[in-house]
Design a protein around this motif. Structure first.
Motif, PDB file in Angstrom:
ATOM      1  N   GLY A  98       0.792  -1.221   0.000  1.00  9.56           N
ATOM      2  CA  GLY A  98       0.000   0.000   0.000  1.00  9.56           C
ATOM      3  C   GLY A  98       0.825   1.272   0.000  1.00  9.56           C
ATOM      4  O   GLY A  98       0.289   2.358   0.261  1.00  9.56           O
ATOM      5  N   THR A 148       0.036   4.367   4.897  1.00  7.71           N
ATOM      6  CA  THR A 148      -0.565   3.831   3.668  1.00  7.71           C
ATOM      7  C   THR A 148      -2.071   4.060   3.571  1.00  7.71           C
ATOM      8  O   THR A 148      -2.704   3.568   2.631  1.00  7.71           O
ATOM      9  N   VAL A 192      -4.397   2.714   0.377  1.00  5.92           N
ATOM     10  CA  VAL A 192      -5.226   1.527   0.626  1.00  5.92           C
ATOM     11  C   VAL A 192      -6.691   1.845   0.344  1.00  5.92           C
ATOM     12  O   VAL A 192      -7.427   1.005  -0.192  1.00  5.92           O
ATOM     13  N   SER A 216       0.639   0.824   8.351  1.00 10.21           N
ATOM     14  CA  SER A 216      -0.810   0.608   8.225  1.00 10.21           C
ATOM     15  C   SER A 216      -1.530   0.921   9.534  1.00 10.21           C
ATOM     16  O   SER A 216      -2.644   0.458   9.750  1.00 10.21           O
ATOM     17  N   GLN A 237      -3.786  -4.876   6.456  1.00 10.19           N
ATOM     18  CA  GLN A 237      -4.394  -4.318   5.253  1.00 10.19           C
ATOM     19  C   GLN A 237      -5.397  -5.283   4.625  1.00 10.19           C
ATOM     20  O   GLN A 237      -6.441  -4.866   4.128  1.00 10.19           O
ATOM     21  N   THR A 249      -8.551  -5.039   6.569  1.00  7.47           N
ATOM     22  CA  THR A 249      -9.211  -3.762   6.290  1.00  7.47           C
ATOM     23  C   THR A 249      -9.972  -3.815   4.971  1.00  7.47           C
ATOM     24  O   THR A 249     -11.141  -3.414   4.893  1.00  7.47           O
TER      25      THR A 249
END
Length: 250
Positions: free
Chosen positions: A11, A31, A35, A62, A67, A70
């Motif tokens: 990201g 990021t 992202v 992050s 990530q 997410t």
């Protein structure tokens, strides 16, 4: 089934901003914004399966969140993510790098997930997931040519243990050209979904084919394309599959 393969570079983005104020400074930046763009892109592509290479699972970049989780939570997908390095590797003691992984997102619950590890190279993880009649393998091969060749042979042995159709997707790092895969393709019987050998790296001006989606003879490619997007140094690959039997007997 629509498969998205995307090396998202943790990201961290791409382009001139990645190298400001110093070369490769982007590797250490937060990021969140990028992202968010990756989430919107993935939503537009609407894949059944998303294979994500280079995912941050919880470093400060992050903001200590995974990530893959997410993205999955925002889009309503199931997910798995696993560290890509050997447990005995010194990288496991390096902050940030020890939280770097590969991941797989799916519309449907993931079952029969297996993690295999190559015997050579620093990036050793192979994710295997069975989705109905297909075994999907997610890989990120070594930067070293000799290691890649050993990894490909181990990958062939792994896929031969499956009784299902095969898809192998990942960043193969074939910096010496597509011919690196000739022996592997001949021995495995797999084909590349990218029949026109379109390049995927670097995303702003692609001139190398580093990312591959390979498939076995019982599957049919209905569509394949590489979106023109520069959220990472790699461009994403999108492929629509169907079973040959379903095509012959609608």
């Amino acid at each position: 089934m629509r498969l998205l393969l995307y090396n998202i570079r943790y990201g961290t983005g791409h382009g001139s901003r990645y190298h400001l104020p110093l070369p490769f400074a982007g590797f250490f930046k937060h990021t969140d914004n990028n992202v968010e763009k990756i989430i919107k892109f993935t939503q537009n592509i609407n894949p059944d399966i998303a294979a994500l290479v280079e995912v941050d699972t919880g470093s400060y970049r992050s903001r200590y969140s995974c990530q893959a989780e997410t993205i999955a939570d925002r889009l309503g997908y199931y997910y798995i993510a696993e560290n890509k390095y050997d447990n005995k590797s010194l990288i496991q003691h390096v902050p940030v790098m020890n939280l770097q992984a590969n991941a797989l997102l799916s519309r449907t619950p993931l079952s029969n997930v297996q993690y295999h590890y190559f015997e050579q190279g620093s990036k050793r993880l192979v994710i295997q997931v069975d989705v109905e009649d297909v075994s999907i393998f997610i890989v990120h091969l070594s930067l070293k040519f000799n290691h890649r060749q050993f990894q490909l042979e181990q990958l062939r042995q792994l896929m031969e243990k499956s009784q299902k159709e095969i898809i192998i997707a990942g960043d193969f790092n074939t910096f010496q050209g597509n011919r690196e895969l000739d022996l592997f393709l001949a021995a495995s019987g797999l084909r590349s979904a990218n029949s026109k050998n379109l390049s995927s790296w670097p995303s702003h001006s692609p001139h190398r084919q580093l990312d591959f989606i390979l498939y076995s003879a019982g599957l049919h490619i209905d569509n394949f394309f590489i979106p023109d997007i520069t959220l990472s140094d790699h461009a994403p690959l999108v492929c629509d599959f169907s079973c040959v039997m379903e095509i012959n007997h609608p």
